[in-house]
Design a protein around this motif. Structure first.
Motif, PDB file in Angstrom:
ATOM      1  N   UNK A  18      13.952  14.246  -8.397  1.00  0.00           N
ATOM      2  CA  UNK A  18      13.286  14.921  -7.280  1.00  0.00           C
ATOM      3  C   UNK A  18      11.898  14.343  -7.045  1.00  0.00           C
ATOM      4  N   UNK A  19      11.169  14.048  -8.107  1.00  0.00           N
ATOM      5  CA  UNK A  19       9.825  13.471  -7.971  1.00  0.00           C
ATOM      6  C   UNK A  19       9.896  12.099  -7.314  1.00  0.00           C
ATOM      7  N   UNK A  63      10.708  12.704  -3.520  1.00  0.00           N
ATOM      8  CA  UNK A  63       9.554  13.190  -2.756  1.00  0.00           C
ATOM      9  C   UNK A  63       8.512  12.073  -2.618  1.00  0.00           C
ATOM     10  N   UNK A  64       8.274  11.330  -3.684  1.00  0.00           N
ATOM     11  CA  UNK A  64       7.320  10.224  -3.632  1.00  0.00           C
ATOM     12  C   UNK A  64       7.782   9.169  -2.629  1.00  0.00           C
ATOM     13  N   UNK A  65       9.084   8.923  -2.581  1.00  0.00           N
ATOM     14  CA  UNK A  65       9.634   7.967  -1.623  1.00  0.00           C
ATOM     15  C   UNK A  65       9.388   8.443  -0.194  1.00  0.00           C
ATOM     16  N   UNK A  66       9.557   9.726   0.070  1.00  0.00           N
ATOM     17  CA  UNK A  66       9.315  10.276   1.410  1.00  0.00           C
ATOM     18  C   UNK A  66       7.842  10.146   1.797  1.00  0.00           C
ATOM     19  N   UNK A  92       2.287   5.996  -7.305  1.00  0.00           N
ATOM     20  CA  UNK A  92       1.220   6.801  -7.914  1.00  0.00           C
ATOM     21  C   UNK A  92       1.482   8.302  -7.769  1.00  0.00           C
ATOM     22  N   UNK A  93       1.945   8.740  -6.596  1.00  0.00           N
ATOM     23  CA  UNK A  93       2.130  10.179  -6.407  1.00  0.00           C
ATOM     24  C   UNK A  93       3.296  10.726  -7.222  1.00  0.00           C
ATOM     25  N   UNK A 100       0.834  -1.208   0.000  1.00  0.00           N
ATOM     26  CA  UNK A 100       0.000   0.000   0.000  1.00  0.00           C
ATOM     27  C   UNK A 100       0.869   1.258   0.000  1.00  0.00           C
ATOM     28  N   UNK A 101       1.902   1.265   0.843  1.00  0.00           N
ATOM     29  CA  UNK A 101       2.812   2.416   0.886  1.00  0.00           C
ATOM     30  C   UNK A 101       3.569   2.540  -0.438  1.00  0.00           C
ATOM     31  N   UNK A 102       3.973   1.412  -1.004  1.00  0.00           N
ATOM     32  CA  UNK A 102       4.695   1.435  -2.285  1.00  0.00           C
ATOM     33  C   UNK A 102       3.792   1.922  -3.418  1.00  0.00           C
ATOM     34  N   UNK A 103       2.539   1.483  -3.402  1.00  0.00           N
ATOM     35  CA  UNK A 103       1.595   1.940  -4.426  1.00  0.00           C
ATOM     36  C   UNK A 103       1.399   3.452  -4.322  1.00  0.00           C
TER      37      UNK A 103
END
Length: 132
Positions: free
Chosen positions: A38-39, A42-45, A25-26, A18-21
């Motif tokens: 950078x995207x 930020x998505x990883x954070x 997605x973001x 769920x966190x990986x999805x």
């Protein structure tokens, strides 16, 4: 809990998935105004914050460690996994192995692969350090 949800590994896969999805997605809307690296960062954070709450409440509830130590070690494990995720995504997306017809898919597929590689690091890091 019943059935498969009794297994910590299954709960980890569901919570981490769920966190990986969310992470994956973001990255798409973030890429509209941020460079790819950078995207992905930020998505990883964002995925990391979601992951902490999911892991703490769904997977490793029995940890007797203080919240401060859990947060500290969670951040440390995720920094390592996050760096691995970003490096893997960058290396995989820029490789000469992408045929021209699939180059447009390289960032998305490479980010997904990086998340998978980081997930393995996460599981063992959180099991051994964060929520022991």
């Amino acid at each position: 809990m019943t059935g498969l949800l009794k297994d910590e590994r299954i709960r980890f896969l569901l919570a981490g998935g769920s966190a990986a999805l969310l992470n994956w997605v973001v990255r798409f809307p973030l890429s509209w105004f941020l460079p790819y690296a950078a995207a992905v960062t930020v998505a990883t954070a964002i995925g990391m914050v979601a992951g902490f709450f999911l892991y703490k409440h769904l997977v490793f509830q029995e940890s007797s460690r203080s919240l401060w130590l859990q947060v500290r070690d969670f951040i440390g494990v995720n920094i390592v996994a996050g760096v691995i995720t970003v490096i893997a995504a960058l290396v995989l997306s820029s490789g000469p192995w992408w045929p021209d017809t699939y180059k447009h898919l390289a960032p998305s597929i490479s980010h997904m692969a990086g998340i998978g590689i980081g997930a393995v690091v996460n599981f063992f890091g959180h099991k051994i350090f964060t929520f022991r």
